[in-house]
Design a protein around this motif. Structure first.
Motif, PDB file in Angstrom:
ATOM      1  N   HIS A 135      53.367  36.526  19.178  1.00  0.00           N
ATOM      2  CA  HIS A 135      52.039  36.134  19.640  1.00  0.00           C
ATOM      3  C   HIS A 135      51.930  36.097  21.156  1.00  0.00           C
ATOM      4  O   HIS A 135      51.037  35.455  21.697  1.00  0.00           O
ATOM      5  CB  HIS A 135      51.666  34.785  19.022  1.00  0.00           C
ATOM      6  CG  HIS A 135      51.436  34.898  17.557  1.00  0.00           C
ATOM      7  ND1 HIS A 135      52.457  34.801  16.627  1.00  0.00           N
ATOM      8  CD2 HIS A 135      50.314  35.142  16.847  1.00  0.00           C
ATOM      9  CE1 HIS A 135      51.961  34.962  15.426  1.00  0.00           C
ATOM     10  NE2 HIS A 135      50.674  35.177  15.519  1.00  0.00           N
ATOM     11  N   HIS A 136      52.847  36.784  21.845  1.00  0.00           N
ATOM     12  CA  HIS A 136      52.812  36.962  23.299  1.00  0.00           C
ATOM     13  C   HIS A 136      52.855  35.635  24.056  1.00  0.00           C
ATOM     14  O   HIS A 136      52.281  35.514  25.130  1.00  0.00           O
ATOM     15  CB  HIS A 136      51.583  37.781  23.712  1.00  0.00           C
ATOM     16  CG  HIS A 136      51.577  39.155  23.124  1.00  0.00           C
ATOM     17  ND1 HIS A 136      52.236  40.211  23.701  1.00  0.00           N
ATOM     18  CD2 HIS A 136      51.003  39.645  21.990  1.00  0.00           C
ATOM     19  CE1 HIS A 136      52.066  41.292  22.963  1.00  0.00           C
ATOM     20  NE2 HIS A 136      51.330  40.974  21.909  1.00  0.00           N
ATOM     21  N   ARG A 137      53.535  34.632  23.495  1.00  0.00           N
ATOM     22  CA  ARG A 137      53.707  33.367  24.208  1.00  0.00           C
ATOM     23  C   ARG A 137      54.768  33.524  25.294  1.00  0.00           C
ATOM     24  O   ARG A 137      54.726  32.841  26.306  1.00  0.00           O
ATOM     25  CB  ARG A 137      54.113  32.244  23.256  1.00  0.00           C
ATOM     26  CG  ARG A 137      53.112  31.973  22.172  1.00  0.00           C
ATOM     27  CD  ARG A 137      51.847  31.343  22.744  1.00  0.00           C
ATOM     28  NE  ARG A 137      50.892  31.061  21.712  1.00  0.00           N
ATOM     29  CZ  ARG A 137      49.757  31.720  21.561  1.00  0.00           C
ATOM     30  NH1 ARG A 137      49.436  32.694  22.374  1.00  0.00           N
ATOM     31  NH2 ARG A 137      48.921  31.400  20.601  1.00  0.00           N
ATOM     32  N   PHE A 138      55.739  34.406  25.026  1.00  0.00           N
ATOM     33  CA  PHE A 138      56.739  34.742  26.032  1.00  0.00           C
ATOM     34  C   PHE A 138      57.195  36.171  25.803  1.00  0.00           C
ATOM     35  O   PHE A 138      57.002  36.736  24.735  1.00  0.00           O
ATOM     36  CB  PHE A 138      57.925  33.767  26.032  1.00  0.00           C
ATOM     37  CG  PHE A 138      58.355  33.279  24.689  1.00  0.00           C
ATOM     38  CD1 PHE A 138      57.867  32.094  24.179  1.00  0.00           C
ATOM     39  CD2 PHE A 138      59.248  34.001  23.919  1.00  0.00           C
ATOM     40  CE1 PHE A 138      58.270  31.645  22.933  1.00  0.00           C
ATOM     41  CE2 PHE A 138      59.662  33.562  22.688  1.00  0.00           C
ATOM     42  CZ  PHE A 138      59.160  32.375  22.185  1.00  0.00           C
ATOM     43  N   ASP A 139      57.767  36.748  26.865  1.00  0.00           N
ATOM     44  CA  ASP A 139      58.100  38.173  26.838  1.00  0.00           C
ATOM     45  C   ASP A 139      59.501  38.478  26.353  1.00  0.00           C
ATOM     46  O   ASP A 139      59.767  39.591  25.931  1.00  0.00           O
ATOM     47  CB  ASP A 139      57.907  38.781  28.232  1.00  0.00           C
ATOM     48  CG  ASP A 139      56.443  38.806  28.634  1.00  0.00           C
ATOM     49  OD1 ASP A 139      55.587  38.956  27.733  1.00  0.00           O
ATOM     50  OD2 ASP A 139      56.156  38.658  29.833  1.00  0.00           O
ATOM     51  N   THR A 140      60.407  37.526  26.424  1.00  0.00           N
ATOM     52  CA  THR A 140      61.773  37.787  25.981  1.00  0.00           C
ATOM     53  C   THR A 140      61.922  37.381  24.525  1.00  0.00           C
ATOM     54  O   THR A 140      61.386  36.365  24.091  1.00  0.00           O
ATOM     55  CB  THR A 140      62.800  37.025  26.830  1.00  0.00           C
ATOM     56  OG1 THR A 140      62.506  35.638  26.751  1.00  0.00           O
ATOM     57  CG2 THR A 140      62.764  37.490  28.270  1.00  0.00           C
ATOM     58  N   THR A 141      62.663  38.193  23.794  1.00  0.00           N
ATOM     59  CA  THR A 141      62.867  37.905  22.373  1.00  0.00           C
ATOM     60  C   THR A 141      64.017  36.925  22.209  1.00  0.00           C
ATOM     61  O   THR A 141      64.870  36.806  23.095  1.00  0.00           O
ATOM     62  CB  THR A 141      63.204  39.194  21.605  1.00  0.00           C
ATOM     63  OG1 THR A 141      64.475  39.662  22.031  1.00  0.00           O
ATOM     64  CG2 THR A 141      62.161  40.260  21.807  1.00  0.00           C
ATOM     65  N   PRO A 142      64.076  36.236  21.072  1.00  0.00           N
ATOM     66  CA  PRO A 142      65.232  35.372  20.821  1.00  0.00           C
ATOM     67  C   PRO A 142      66.544  36.153  20.797  1.00  0.00           C
ATOM     68  O   PRO A 142      67.597  35.589  21.076  1.00  0.00           O
ATOM     69  CB  PRO A 142      64.929  34.771  19.448  1.00  0.00           C
ATOM     70  CG  PRO A 142      63.457  34.793  19.345  1.00  0.00           C
ATOM     71  CD  PRO A 142      63.035  36.036  20.070  1.00  0.00           C
ATOM     72  N   ALA A 143      66.495  37.454  20.487  1.00  0.00           N
ATOM     73  CA  ALA A 143      67.709  38.275  20.497  1.00  0.00           C
ATOM     74  C   ALA A 143      68.183  38.538  21.926  1.00  0.00           C
ATOM     75  O   ALA A 143      69.371  38.747  22.163  1.00  0.00           O
ATOM     76  CB  ALA A 143      67.451  39.596  19.782  1.00  0.00           C
ATOM     77  N   GLN A 144      67.279  38.532  22.915  1.00  0.00           N
ATOM     78  CA  GLN A 144      67.635  38.818  24.302  1.00  0.00           C
ATOM     79  C   GLN A 144      68.157  37.591  25.033  1.00  0.00           C
ATOM     80  O   GLN A 144      68.892  37.693  25.988  1.00  0.00           O
ATOM     81  CB  GLN A 144      66.424  39.360  25.069  1.00  0.00           C
ATOM     82  CG  GLN A 144      65.981  40.717  24.624  1.00  0.00           C
ATOM     83  CD  GLN A 144      64.686  41.110  25.302  1.00  0.00           C
ATOM     84  OE1 GLN A 144      63.813  40.286  25.517  1.00  0.00           O
ATOM     85  NE2 GLN A 144      64.567  42.384  25.628  1.00  0.00           N
ATOM     86  N   GLU A 145      67.726  36.433  24.622  1.00  0.00           N
ATOM     87  CA  GLU A 145      68.141  35.219  25.320  1.00  0.00           C
ATOM     88  C   GLU A 145      68.906  34.311  24.367  1.00  0.00           C
ATOM     89  O   GLU A 145      68.939  34.536  23.171  1.00  0.00           O
ATOM     90  CB  GLU A 145      66.933  34.487  25.890  1.00  0.00           C
ATOM     91  CG  GLU A 145      65.954  34.031  24.831  1.00  0.00           C
ATOM     92  CD  GLU A 145      64.730  33.367  25.424  1.00  0.00           C
ATOM     93  OE1 GLU A 145      64.304  32.363  24.851  1.00  0.00           O
ATOM     94  OE2 GLU A 145      64.219  33.850  26.434  1.00  0.00           O
ATOM     95  N   ASP A 146      69.470  33.297  24.918  1.00  0.00           N
ATOM     96  CA  ASP A 146      70.203  32.334  24.104  1.00  0.00           C
ATOM     97  C   ASP A 146      69.202  31.329  23.560  1.00  0.00           C
ATOM     98  O   ASP A 146      69.044  30.232  24.093  1.00  0.00           O
ATOM     99  CB  ASP A 146      71.272  31.651  24.953  1.00  0.00           C
ATOM    100  CG  ASP A 146      72.151  30.736  24.118  1.00  0.00           C
ATOM    101  OD1 ASP A 146      72.252  30.963  22.909  1.00  0.00           O
ATOM    102  OD2 ASP A 146      72.721  29.798  24.692  1.00  0.00           O
ATOM    103  N   TYR A 147      68.504  31.702  22.510  1.00  0.00           N
ATOM    104  CA  TYR A 147      67.455  30.862  21.942  1.00  0.00           C
ATOM    105  C   TYR A 147      68.046  29.805  21.020  1.00  0.00           C
ATOM    106  O   TYR A 147      68.825  30.127  20.141  1.00  0.00           O
ATOM    107  CB  TYR A 147      66.445  31.711  21.170  1.00  0.00           C
ATOM    108  CG  TYR A 147      65.406  30.876  20.470  1.00  0.00           C
ATOM    109  CD1 TYR A 147      64.334  30.348  21.180  1.00  0.00           C
ATOM    110  CD2 TYR A 147      65.506  30.592  19.115  1.00  0.00           C
ATOM    111  CE1 TYR A 147      63.387  29.566  20.549  1.00  0.00           C
ATOM    112  CE2 TYR A 147      64.566  29.807  18.483  1.00  0.00           C
ATOM    113  CZ  TYR A 147      63.511  29.304  19.200  1.00  0.00           C
ATOM    114  OH  TYR A 147      62.584  28.530  18.571  1.00  0.00           O
TER     115      TYR A 147
END
Length: 136
Positions: free
Chosen positions: A78-90
């Protein structure tokens, strides 16, 4: 052959043939969640002129149900943020609950006291309700 027929004739089970072709031509895989759902965006992050931002979509593993998207991926979709959970340490926040399937229409659906679909008796009225009277 069975998978092809399911894909050709059903929209609720995985992806349709049209979605497969669109994804193959225009999609770029960005990640997969713990349920096996696969997430895509327009190749190279190209903006869709009609939307003003990139298209993002999910191909569900199994039955298509929107409540199967985890919170981190929901924010990305929903475009709340640009980085995916796979890209960052979510890491989910402490108030984020694990997924529970939508139980509407099943035997596990919520049925409050007094519902005709629930056994038992309706609780008595408490007497705190006063109807509106136009003469007052």
């Amino acid at each position: 052959m069975r998978n092809f027929l399911l894909q050709f004739f059903t929209w609720w089970n995985g992806q349709t043939l049209g979605t497969r072709i669109y994804t193959w031509r225009n999609g770029e895989k960005v990640g997969t969640d713990e349920f096996g759902n696969t997430y895509y965006r327009t190749r190279g992050g190209a903006k869709d002129p009609a939307l003003g931002h990139e298209r993002r979509w999910v191909i569900y593993k199994g039955e298509a149900e929107a409540s199967k998207i985890p919170p981190g991926w929901y924010g990305w979709m929903h475009h709340r943020f640009d980085t995916t959970p796979a890209q960052e340490d979510y890491r989910p926040r402490e108030w984020e609950m694990p997924h529970q399937p939508n139980a509407t229409g099943t035997a596990n659906a919520y049925r409050p006291e007094g519902s005709v679909l629930r056994s038992g008796e309706r609780p008595p009225a408490t007497g705190d309700y006063e109807p509106w009277n136009p003469a007052r």
